[in-house]
Design a protein around this motif. Structure first.
Motif, PDB file in Angstrom:
ATOM      1  N   ALA A 247      37.152  34.240  47.426  1.00  0.00           N
ATOM      2  CA  ALA A 247      38.238  33.269  47.410  1.00  0.00           C
ATOM      3  C   ALA A 247      37.786  31.924  47.968  1.00  0.00           C
TER       4      ALA A 247
ATOM      5  N   CYS B 285      35.800  30.143  45.282  1.00  0.00           N
ATOM      6  CA  CYS B 285      36.667  29.620  44.224  1.00  0.00           C
ATOM      7  C   CYS B 285      37.474  28.419  44.713  1.00  0.00           C
ATOM      8  N   LYS B 286      37.948  28.474  45.964  1.00  0.00           N
ATOM      9  CA  LYS B 286      38.736  27.380  46.524  1.00  0.00           C
ATOM     10  C   LYS B 286      37.947  26.082  46.529  1.00  0.00           C
TER      11      LYS B 286
ATOM     12  N   SER C 200      39.555  33.187  38.452  1.00  0.00           N
ATOM     13  CA  SER C 200      38.650  33.834  39.401  1.00  0.00           C
ATOM     14  C   SER C 200      39.300  33.926  40.775  1.00  0.00           C
ATOM     15  N   PHE C 201      40.066  32.888  41.141  1.00  0.00           N
ATOM     16  CA  PHE C 201      40.779  32.915  42.421  1.00  0.00           C
ATOM     17  C   PHE C 201      41.871  33.989  42.403  1.00  0.00           C
TER      18      PHE C 201
ATOM     19  N   ALA D 230      40.287  37.223  43.105  1.00  0.00           N
ATOM     20  CA  ALA D 230      40.017  37.396  44.536  1.00  0.00           C
ATOM     21  C   ALA D 230      41.269  37.855  45.278  1.00  0.00           C
ATOM     22  N   LEU D 231      42.424  37.294  44.920  1.00  0.00           N
ATOM     23  CA  LEU D 231      43.673  37.694  45.562  1.00  0.00           C
ATOM     24  C   LEU D 231      44.023  39.140  45.239  1.00  0.00           C
TER      25      LEU D 231
ATOM     26  N   SER E 110      31.763  31.218  38.207  1.00  0.00           N
ATOM     27  CA  SER E 110      32.553  32.130  39.037  1.00  0.00           C
ATOM     28  C   SER E 110      32.789  33.481  38.384  1.00  0.00           C
TER      29      SER E 110
ATOM     30  N   ASN F 295      40.770  43.090  36.693  1.00  0.00           N
ATOM     31  CA  ASN F 295      40.127  41.819  37.013  1.00  0.00           C
ATOM     32  C   ASN F 295      39.209  41.360  35.895  1.00  0.00           C
TER      33      ASN F 295
ATOM     34  N   ALA G  37      36.803  39.887  49.077  1.00  0.00           N
ATOM     35  CA  ALA G  37      37.828  39.007  48.518  1.00  0.00           C
ATOM     36  C   ALA G  37      37.859  37.666  49.245  1.00  0.00           C
TER      37      ALA G  37
END
Length: 304
Positions: free
Chosen positions: A209, A212-213, A79-80, A83-84, A155, A48, A205
């Motif tokens: 997420a 970031c969304k 960054s998203f 998170a995934l 982020s 990451n 996460a």
């Protein structure tokens, strides 16, 4: 938050790389599910960190015809992705491994490996977290920690803070799970510890997420910053009416602001130009992350 600092990311990569190797060695010699989950966690965190550096590099690309506002949103996208990965690889595998060891428990051996590795890992993760928090606290001012974390647009630094905090909590869970299993002789503690680590990572996460969304779908300035722009417009004698300012983040330090204003009558073109320049200067001074301002003169009326 001012800028995406690479210092915290480099610190996290260095710590997680060394810790991942140690955890996998301990998992091999002890057969611990919790240690294996922690090793996967550190390996994912290392990857990451590399992805975040890649995102920072891409975000620095200059504007072009296809992306006239630049590539600042690359940071939010990568960054998203991070998170995934935390959700799928970190949390998912840890929960799976934990369930397998609960269904098929086995006695742990050579536990001194686990204790030594976990204690050293706590020291290294604590040092990495300290570096990340120093970067984060440098610009959060007097805001409460969680509020600053949610409102931050940097982020990458937030990712490192969240990951390092989760890593330290995961180490504590793994240590307690192995210790309790060792003391009690009950073999299920190891698997339970792995599941708890997985739940922790999935929770982290989902939180990250969601943050970031919000940026990816077009988040604007906070209300307190919009209020600053309103006060500037209210104090401008040559502006009679204006609409709510519109804003959009194109990166941690790149914000577009659109202003629809109605200037007082009988102003010359030079006076309008002078007023526009003054408003732009005051807004950028009050909110340093604003780097583009478009002011449109509109025919607006106050409500009767």
């Amino acid at each position: 938050m001012a800028g995406s600092s690479k210092i915290a990311i480099y610190g996290a990569i260095a710590a997680n790389s060394a810790i991942a190797v140690s955890k996998f060695m301990a998992a091999f010699f002890t057969g611990s599910s919790a240690m294996l989950s922690e090793g996967i966690h550190s390996l994912v965190d290392t990857g990451n960190g590399i992805l975040l550096l890649f995102g920072i590099r891409l975000s620095k690309a200059p504007p072009d015809d296809k992306h006239p506002f630049g590539y600042g949103n690359e940071i939010f996208f990568w960054s998203f992705v991070v998170a995934l990965l935390i959700f799928a690889l970190g949390g998912g595998i840890a929960i799976y491994e934990g369930i397998q060891h609960i269904l098929h428990p086995r006695e742990l051996k050579n536990l001194q490996w686990s204790y030594v590795v976990l204690i050293l890992a706590m020291v290294f993760e604590g040092a990495a977290l300290k570096v990340a928090l120093k970067q984060f606290n440098a610009s959060r001012r007097n805001k409460p920690f969680m509020r600053a974390l949610r409102e931050s647009k940097d982020s990458t630094t937030v990712a490192v803070v969240v990951e390092d905090t989760a890593a330290l909590l995961g180490l504590i869970i793994a240590f307690l799970a192995i210790l309790l299993g060792h003391v009690s002789g009950w073999p299920y503690f190891d698997g339970i510890g792995s599941v708890l680590i997985g739940v922790l990572l999935v929770s982290v996460a989902m939180f990250f997420a969601a943050e970031c969304k919000a940026l990816l779908v077009g988040e604007g300035l906070l209300q307190e910053e919009i209020d600053k722009i309103n006060r500037i417009l209210d104090s401008e004698t040559r502006v009679s009416v204006y609409r709510r300012p519109l804003s959009l983040y194109f990166g941690p330090n790149e914000v577009l602001v659109n202003l629809d204003v109605h200037f007082v009558d009988n102003l010359t073109s030079d006076e309008i130009e002078e007023t526009v320049d003054r408003i732009e200067s005051e807004v950028k001074s009050a909110i340093p992350v604003v780097n583009r301002i478009y002011i449109e003169a509109c025919l607006l009326y106050t409500s009767p």
